[in-house]
Design a protein around this motif. Structure first.
Motif, PDB file in Angstrom:
ATOM      1  N   LYS A 182       0.842  -1.202   0.000  1.00  0.00           N
ATOM      2  CA  LYS A 182       0.000   0.000   0.000  1.00  0.00           C
ATOM      3  C   LYS A 182       0.875   1.250   0.000  1.00  0.00           C
ATOM      4  O   LYS A 182       0.559   2.239  -0.668  1.00  0.00           O
ATOM      5  CB  LYS A 182      -0.922  -0.010   1.215  1.00  0.00           C
ATOM      6  CG  LYS A 182      -2.021  -1.062   1.127  1.00  0.00           C
ATOM      7  CD  LYS A 182      -2.834  -1.120   2.419  1.00  0.00           C
ATOM      8  CE  LYS A 182      -3.853  -2.256   2.373  1.00  0.00           C
ATOM      9  NZ  LYS A 182      -4.565  -2.412   3.657  1.00  0.00           N
ATOM     10  N   GLY A 183       1.995   1.189   0.738  1.00  0.00           N
ATOM     11  CA  GLY A 183       2.940   2.306   0.752  1.00  0.00           C
ATOM     12  C   GLY A 183       3.551   2.540  -0.616  1.00  0.00           C
ATOM     13  O   GLY A 183       3.707   3.685  -1.059  1.00  0.00           O
ATOM     14  N   VAL A 184       3.891   1.436  -1.303  1.00  0.00           N
ATOM     15  CA  VAL A 184       4.427   1.529  -2.665  1.00  0.00           C
ATOM     16  C   VAL A 184       3.411   2.215  -3.574  1.00  0.00           C
ATOM     17  O   VAL A 184       3.741   3.137  -4.333  1.00  0.00           O
ATOM     18  CB  VAL A 184       4.781   0.123  -3.220  1.00  0.00           C
ATOM     19  CG1 VAL A 184       5.022   0.167  -4.720  1.00  0.00           C
ATOM     20  CG2 VAL A 184       5.999  -0.449  -2.510  1.00  0.00           C
ATOM     21  N   SER A 185       2.158   1.777  -3.482  1.00  0.00           N
ATOM     22  CA  SER A 185       1.091   2.348  -4.325  1.00  0.00           C
ATOM     23  C   SER A 185       0.915   3.834  -4.053  1.00  0.00           C
ATOM     24  O   SER A 185       0.723   4.633  -4.982  1.00  0.00           O
ATOM     25  CB  SER A 185      -0.231   1.612  -4.079  1.00  0.00           C
ATOM     26  OG  SER A 185      -0.123   0.266  -4.444  1.00  0.00           O
ATOM     27  N   GLU A 186       0.976   4.210  -2.793  1.00  0.00           N
ATOM     28  CA  GLU A 186       0.815   5.624  -2.432  1.00  0.00           C
ATOM     29  C   GLU A 186       1.963   6.472  -2.987  1.00  0.00           C
ATOM     30  O   GLU A 186       1.742   7.583  -3.490  1.00  0.00           O
ATOM     31  CB  GLU A 186       0.732   5.776  -0.912  1.00  0.00           C
ATOM     32  CG  GLU A 186      -0.581   5.291  -0.325  1.00  0.00           C
ATOM     33  CD  GLU A 186      -0.557   5.205   1.196  1.00  0.00           C
ATOM     34  OE1 GLU A 186       0.458   5.612   1.806  1.00  0.00           O
ATOM     35  OE2 GLU A 186      -1.549   4.714   1.774  1.00  0.00           O
ATOM     36  N   ARG A 187       3.187   5.944  -2.916  1.00  0.00           N
ATOM     37  CA  ARG A 187       4.335   6.698  -3.428  1.00  0.00           C
ATOM     38  C   ARG A 187       4.266   6.840  -4.952  1.00  0.00           C
ATOM     39  O   ARG A 187       4.578   7.903  -5.506  1.00  0.00           O
ATOM     40  CB  ARG A 187       5.648   6.034  -3.006  1.00  0.00           C
ATOM     41  CG  ARG A 187       5.951   6.185  -1.521  1.00  0.00           C
ATOM     42  CD  ARG A 187       7.357   5.759  -1.176  1.00  0.00           C
ATOM     43  NE  ARG A 187       7.609   4.341  -1.362  1.00  0.00           N
ATOM     44  CZ  ARG A 187       7.306   3.397  -0.464  1.00  0.00           C
ATOM     45  NH1 ARG A 187       6.727   3.713   0.672  1.00  0.00           N
ATOM     46  NH2 ARG A 187       7.595   2.126  -0.710  1.00  0.00           N
ATOM     47  N   ILE A 188       3.840   5.771  -5.624  1.00  0.00           N
ATOM     48  CA  ILE A 188       3.694   5.831  -7.080  1.00  0.00           C
ATOM     49  C   ILE A 188       2.597   6.821  -7.460  1.00  0.00           C
ATOM     50  O   ILE A 188       2.762   7.640  -8.371  1.00  0.00           O
ATOM     51  CB  ILE A 188       3.383   4.426  -7.660  1.00  0.00           C
ATOM     52  CG1 ILE A 188       4.601   3.508  -7.505  1.00  0.00           C
ATOM     53  CG2 ILE A 188       2.966   4.521  -9.120  1.00  0.00           C
ATOM     54  CD1 ILE A 188       4.331   2.061  -7.846  1.00  0.00           C
ATOM     55  N   GLU A 189       1.477   6.755  -6.743  1.00  0.00           N
ATOM     56  CA  GLU A 189       0.368   7.666  -7.024  1.00  0.00           C
ATOM     57  C   GLU A 189       0.794   9.123  -6.845  1.00  0.00           C
ATOM     58  O   GLU A 189       0.432  10.000  -7.637  1.00  0.00           O
ATOM     59  CB  GLU A 189      -0.810   7.345  -6.103  1.00  0.00           C
ATOM     60  CG  GLU A 189      -2.061   8.147  -6.415  1.00  0.00           C
ATOM     61  CD  GLU A 189      -3.245   7.742  -5.552  1.00  0.00           C
ATOM     62  OE1 GLU A 189      -4.110   8.602  -5.326  1.00  0.00           O
ATOM     63  OE2 GLU A 189      -3.296   6.578  -5.102  1.00  0.00           O
TER      64      GLU A 189
END
Length: 201
Positions: free
Chosen positions: A126-133
Motif C-alpha cells: 500500500k505504501g508503494v502504491s501511495e508513493r507511485i500515485e
C-alpha cells in the motif's frame, strides 16, 4: 583485494531483470527458486536482498514505476503547450506499449492471486502504491498546469483504458488521435474552469 560491490546498484539490476521473469510466468506461478535460476544467482543471494516473493514484487513495481515516471517527465517537460505535452506523453506510451501492457497484466495477476488467497495487499505494498500515485500526481499536475486531483484521476483512468482496450482484441490504439481528442476536451474544461474561478474572485 576483494571486489567492492555497490549493493544498491546490484539490487536495482536484479529488479530490472526480474520484471521480465514475472511477466513471462506470472506472479502466482513463479517461485523464488525459478527467479534465482532466471537471474543466474543462488537462492541465498536472492533472499539476501529480498525476504520473500511479495517483497521482491513490491520493489520491482516501485522501481519500474519510478523509472518510467522519470523518463516520461524528461520527455513531457520539453513540450510548450498542453497539446504538445499530451502528444509527447501519448507518443511515449505508444513507443512503450508492450512494456506497459505487460505491467498491467502482471498487476492484474498479482491482485487475482491475493483474491484467491483471501489476502489483502500488505502495508508495504500500500505504501508503494501511495508513493507511485504521488509521483504520477506530480507528473500530471505539471503536465496540466493545475492542481486538480479529479482531473489527474481522469487522465490516468483514460490512459489505463487505452491500455486495457488492447486486451479486448481491438485494433491498435491510435495514440495521436486520442491525444488530440483529449487535448480538445481538457482545453475546453480548463477554459471553463478558469472562467468560473474569475467569476468567483
Amino acid at each position: 583485494m576483494p571486489k567492492i560491490v555497490d549493493h544498491d546498484q546490484y539490487r536495482k539490476e536484479l529488479l530490472n531483470k526480474c520484471f521480465n521473469l514475472f511477466a513471462e510466468k506470472g506472479y502466482a506461478a513463479i517461485t523464488m527458486r525459478q527467479i534465482a535460476e532466471g537471474l543466474q544467482v543462488s537462492t541465498g543471494t536472492l533472499y539476501h536482498y529480498f525476504p520473500n516473493k511479495e517483497a521482491l514484487f513490491e520493489q520491482v513495481v516501485e522501481e519500474l514505476a519510478q523509472r518510467d515516471i522519470l523518463q516520461a517527465k524528461a520527455e513531457v517537460d520539453s513540450g510548450q503547450t498542453l497539446g504538445d505535452r499530451l502528444h509527447i506523453l501519448f507518443s511515449y506510451f505508444e513507443r512503450n506499449r508492450d512494456h506497459f501492457f505487460k505491467q498491467m497484466l502482471l498487476c492484474v495477476d498479482f491482485h487475482q492471486h491475493l483474491q484467491r488467497e483471501g489476502a489483502e495487499p500488505s502495508d508495504s505494498m500500500k505504501g508503494v502504491s501511495e508513493r507511485i500515485e504521488k509521483s504520477i500526481t506530480n507528473l500530471t499536475t505539471g503536465l496540466l498546469g493545475v492542481n486538480d486531483p479529479h482531473l489527474v484521476s481522469f487522465l490516468m483512468t483514460f490512459i489505463d483504458g487505452l491500455m486495457l482496450s488492447q486486451m479486448y482484441g481491438c485494433k491498435p490504439v491510435d495514440f495521436a488521435a486520442q491525444a488530440q481528442l483529449l487535448t480538445n476536451l481538457l482545453e475546453a474544461y480548463l477554459e471553463k474552469r478558469a472562467q468560473e474561478e474569475l467569476l468567483l474572485s
